[in-house]
Design a protein around this motif. Structure first.
Motif, PDB file in Angstrom:
ATOM      1  N   TYR A 230      -5.823   2.525   6.060  1.00 17.83           N
ATOM      2  CA  TYR A 230      -5.858   1.156   6.605  1.00 17.83           C
ATOM      3  C   TYR A 230      -5.728   1.179   8.126  1.00 17.83           C
ATOM      4  O   TYR A 230      -6.572   0.638   8.840  1.00 17.83           O
ATOM      5  CB  TYR A 230      -4.730   0.326   5.986  1.00 17.83           C
ATOM      6  CG  TYR A 230      -4.721  -1.118   6.417  1.00 17.83           C
ATOM      7  CD1 TYR A 230      -5.288  -2.097   5.618  1.00 17.83           C
ATOM      8  CD2 TYR A 230      -4.144  -1.522   7.617  1.00 17.83           C
ATOM      9  CE1 TYR A 230      -5.286  -3.431   5.998  1.00 17.83           C
ATOM     10  CE2 TYR A 230      -4.134  -2.845   8.010  1.00 17.83           C
ATOM     11  CZ  TYR A 230      -4.709  -3.792   7.196  1.00 17.83           C
ATOM     12  OH  TYR A 230      -4.709  -5.101   7.584  1.00 17.83           O
ATOM     13  N   PHE A 231      -4.671   1.816   8.624  1.00 22.50           N
ATOM     14  CA  PHE A 231      -4.438   1.839  10.075  1.00 22.50           C
ATOM     15  C   PHE A 231      -5.556   2.581  10.816  1.00 22.50           C
ATOM     16  O   PHE A 231      -5.861   2.255  11.959  1.00 22.50           O
ATOM     17  CB  PHE A 231      -3.070   2.427  10.405  1.00 22.50           C
ATOM     18  CG  PHE A 231      -1.939   1.516  10.019  1.00 22.50           C
ATOM     19  CD1 PHE A 231      -1.820   0.247  10.569  1.00 22.50           C
ATOM     20  CD2 PHE A 231      -0.992   1.917   9.090  1.00 22.50           C
ATOM     21  CE1 PHE A 231      -0.787  -0.603  10.217  1.00 22.50           C
ATOM     22  CE2 PHE A 231       0.048   1.073   8.725  1.00 22.50           C
ATOM     23  CZ  PHE A 231       0.145  -0.183   9.291  1.00 22.50           C
ATOM     24  N   GLY A 232      -6.189   3.537  10.147  1.00 25.17           N
ATOM     25  CA  GLY A 232      -7.312   4.244  10.742  1.00 25.17           C
ATOM     26  C   GLY A 232      -8.576   3.395  10.832  1.00 25.17           C
ATOM     27  O   GLY A 232      -9.506   3.734  11.565  1.00 25.17           O
ATOM     28  N   MET A 233      -8.615   2.307  10.099  1.00 26.32           N
ATOM     29  CA  MET A 233      -9.783   1.429  10.094  1.00 26.32           C
ATOM     30  C   MET A 233      -9.684   0.306  11.129  1.00 26.32           C
ATOM     31  O   MET A 233     -10.682  -0.353  11.415  1.00 26.32           O
ATOM     32  CB  MET A 233      -9.963   0.809   8.696  1.00 26.32           C
ATOM     33  CG  MET A 233     -10.378   1.820   7.648  1.00 26.32           C
ATOM     34  SD  MET A 233     -10.332   1.193   5.938  1.00 26.32           S
ATOM     35  CE  MET A 233     -11.340  -0.267   6.023  1.00 26.32           C
TER      36      MET A 233
ATOM     37  N   LEU B  13       0.835  -1.200   0.000  1.00 24.75           N
ATOM     38  CA  LEU B  13       0.000   0.000   0.000  1.00 24.75           C
ATOM     39  C   LEU B  13       0.871   1.251   0.000  1.00 24.75           C
ATOM     40  O   LEU B  13       1.941   1.272   0.615  1.00 24.75           O
ATOM     41  CB  LEU B  13      -0.906   0.018   1.230  1.00 24.75           C
ATOM     42  CG  LEU B  13      -1.866  -1.158   1.400  1.00 24.75           C
ATOM     43  CD1 LEU B  13      -2.652  -0.999   2.694  1.00 24.75           C
ATOM     44  CD2 LEU B  13      -2.790  -1.302   0.209  1.00 24.75           C
ATOM     45  N   ASN B  14       0.392   2.292  -0.657  1.00 24.77           N
ATOM     46  CA  ASN B  14       1.138   3.550  -0.610  1.00 24.77           C
ATOM     47  C   ASN B  14       0.875   4.221   0.744  1.00 24.77           C
ATOM     48  O   ASN B  14       0.077   3.741   1.550  1.00 24.77           O
ATOM     49  CB  ASN B  14       0.775   4.458  -1.795  1.00 24.77           C
ATOM     50  CG  ASN B  14      -0.668   4.917  -1.800  1.00 24.77           C
ATOM     51  OD1 ASN B  14      -1.261   5.213  -0.747  1.00 24.77           O
ATOM     52  ND2 ASN B  14      -1.267   4.982  -2.988  1.00 24.77           N
ATOM     53  N   GLU B  15       1.535   5.320   0.983  1.00 25.45           N
ATOM     54  CA  GLU B  15       1.457   5.986   2.288  1.00 25.45           C
ATOM     55  C   GLU B  15       0.027   6.378   2.647  1.00 25.45           C
ATOM     56  O   GLU B  15      -0.408   6.176   3.784  1.00 25.45           O
ATOM     57  CB  GLU B  15       2.360   7.220   2.281  1.00 25.45           C
ATOM     58  CG  GLU B  15       2.541   7.846   3.634  1.00 25.45           C
ATOM     59  CD  GLU B  15       3.548   8.985   3.610  1.00 25.45           C
ATOM     60  OE1 GLU B  15       3.273  10.002   4.275  1.00 25.45           O
ATOM     61  OE2 GLU B  15       4.594   8.857   2.946  1.00 25.45           O
TER      62      GLU B  15
END
Length: 124
Positions: free
Chosen positions: A40-43, A32-34
């Motif tokens: 993603y991490f926020g989900m 995944l790009n930045e």
């Protein structure tokens, strides 16, 4: 995998793809790009499941507007695989994730394997 497995399709009452625990998804996160990683991490909830996963209904609450990395049809492109490998890669990824989340003898995995053996439906 068997040659009978010809077409990927999502099965109801699974949700294995909504298990986003980063410790289990390092390879996927790496492609995944930045910005995608930030989303993603926020989900991810503290329990490792997506915050948009409806545990009661076992479904995604944002399915129609989910991020690109949640769309199985786009997995091959995220990993820079040719389009002709998209179907088999999606099947492999789902099989692996369902097995990891629910186990190799789970009803979810058996349902997924059965769905892959169904005859392809013709449009029209």
């Amino acid at each position: 995998m068997s040659d009978a497995w010809t077409k990927w399709q999502c099965i109801q009452n699974c949700g294995a793809c909504c298990r986003l625990d980063p410790t289990d998804r390092g390879e996927a996160i790496a492609v995944l790009n930045e910005r995608q990683q930030e989303i993603y991490f926020g989900m991810v909830n503290p329990d490792g499941w997506c915050k948009h996963y409806d545990t009661g209904g076992r479904r995604c609450r944002i399915y129609d507007s989910r991020p690109d990395f949640c769309r199985v049809g786009l997995l091959a492109s995220l990993f820079n695989l040719p389009q002709d490998k998209s179907e088999s890669f999606a099947i492999h990824c789902c099989h692996q994730q369902i097995r990891s989340v629910y186990g190799g003898r789970s009803r979810e995995l058996r349902a997924f394997e059965r769905s892959l053996r169904l005859p392809l439906q013709k449009d029209g």
